[in-house]
Enzyme design. Sequence first.
Site, PDB file in Angstrom:
ATOM      1  N   SER A  92       0.826  -1.215   0.000  1.00  0.00           N
ATOM      2  CA  SER A  92       0.000   0.000   0.000  1.00  0.00           C
ATOM      3  C   SER A  92       0.859   1.264   0.000  1.00  0.00           C
ATOM      4  O   SER A  92       0.360   2.354  -0.266  1.00  0.00           O
ATOM      5  CB  SER A  92      -0.926   0.000   1.215  1.00  0.00           C
ATOM      6  OG  SER A  92      -0.189  -0.019   2.423  1.00  0.00           O
ATOM      7  N   CYS A  93       2.151   1.112   0.287  1.00  0.00           N
ATOM      8  CA  CYS A  93       3.067   2.258   0.251  1.00  0.00           C
ATOM      9  C   CYS A  93       3.274   2.723  -1.196  1.00  0.00           C
ATOM     10  O   CYS A  93       3.011   1.989  -2.147  1.00  0.00           O
ATOM     11  CB  CYS A  93       4.415   1.894   0.853  1.00  0.00           C
ATOM     12  SG  CYS A  93       4.396   1.536   2.628  1.00  0.00           S
ATOM     13  N   VAL A  94       3.773   3.956  -1.326  1.00  0.00           N
ATOM     14  CA  VAL A  94       4.048   4.518  -2.649  1.00  0.00           C
ATOM     15  C   VAL A  94       5.508   4.959  -2.712  1.00  0.00           C
ATOM     16  O   VAL A  94       6.016   5.612  -1.800  1.00  0.00           O
ATOM     17  CB  VAL A  94       3.131   5.730  -2.945  1.00  0.00           C
ATOM     18  CG1 VAL A  94       3.494   6.373  -4.279  1.00  0.00           C
ATOM     19  CG2 VAL A  94       1.663   5.302  -2.949  1.00  0.00           C
ATOM     20  N   VAL A 111       6.700   6.273   0.874  1.00  0.00           N
ATOM     21  CA  VAL A 111       5.577   6.866   1.604  1.00  0.00           C
ATOM     22  C   VAL A 111       4.691   5.781   2.214  1.00  0.00           C
ATOM     23  O   VAL A 111       4.238   4.863   1.519  1.00  0.00           O
ATOM     24  CB  VAL A 111       4.744   7.764   0.667  1.00  0.00           C
ATOM     25  CG1 VAL A 111       3.447   8.177   1.327  1.00  0.00           C
ATOM     26  CG2 VAL A 111       5.563   8.986   0.253  1.00  0.00           C
ATOM     27  N   GLY A 153       0.816   1.867  -3.982  1.00  0.00           N
ATOM     28  CA  GLY A 153      -0.561   2.123  -3.577  1.00  0.00           C
ATOM     29  C   GLY A 153      -1.517   0.999  -3.900  1.00  0.00           C
ATOM     30  O   GLY A 153      -2.668   1.230  -4.261  1.00  0.00           O
TER      31      GLY A 153
END
Length: 220
Positions: A92-94, A111, A153
Site C-alpha cells: 500500500s506504500c508509494v 511513503v 498504492g
Amino acid sequence: MNVTILFTWNENGKAIFLTERNVLVKSYCSLSNTCSFQDCFQSCDMTNAAKGYLVDTTSNPSIVTLDGELSAGIGEYKIGKNVLLKAMGLGSCVGVVLSDVSTGICGIAHVLLPGASNNGETKYAETAIEKMLEDMIKLGARKSKISAKFAGGSQVFKHMNLEILKIGNRNARSVEETLINKNIPILAKDVGGDVGRNVIFNPVDGSMIVKYTKGEVLWL
C-alpha cells in the site's frame, strides 16, 4: 562489497547491470518481458557491451557508470546525484521519485501514509515530498527542472470495502495532490491493483523501473 552499476542502451532497448569484481550479478532490462534469457546474462548486444566494458574500460558512448545506489526504507527518503534509487517491497506504500535530469540530482521517498505530519515525520506523503524537494534544491537541483514519477498504492486486503481502509488508494491520491500543489510535473505513475511492487530509478535517462512481485517488469 565493491559494486559497479552500468547503464547501457541501443536501438532495441536499455539495461542496468550490477556487477561485482567485473562479474555481472543482476540486471534490469527493458526487454525482460519478451527475452527468453531473462536475467541469465546470456549473449545479447547489451550484455556483451557491458562485459566488454568491464574487461576494457575504454570510453563507450552507450555505457554510463553510476555512482552507487541508495534505497529508501519505509517512511524514509534518500537523495543523491547520479545514483540508482530504490524503494523495495511496496504494497500500500508509494515510491515517489523526484528528479532533475539536467543535474543528475534525484530523490526517492517510501511513503507509508497520506497527508502531512505535525512533527515532520517523513512517512507521510506531503511531508516527505516537501522535505525531499527542499533538500534536492539545497544540493543544486533546479525547481523548474524537477519532475516526478511514482508507483505503488496497491490494495493489499482485496475484500476491504470501507474507503478508510483503502490506504493504498489514499496514499496514491495524497502523493498526486501534493505534487500538483507543488507544481511538479508528473511524467508517469503506476498505482493501484492488488500486487506488490519494487521501484528502481535510473537518473541517467529518468526511467523508472517497476518490478511486480509476480515477475512482470514495467519501464516508465
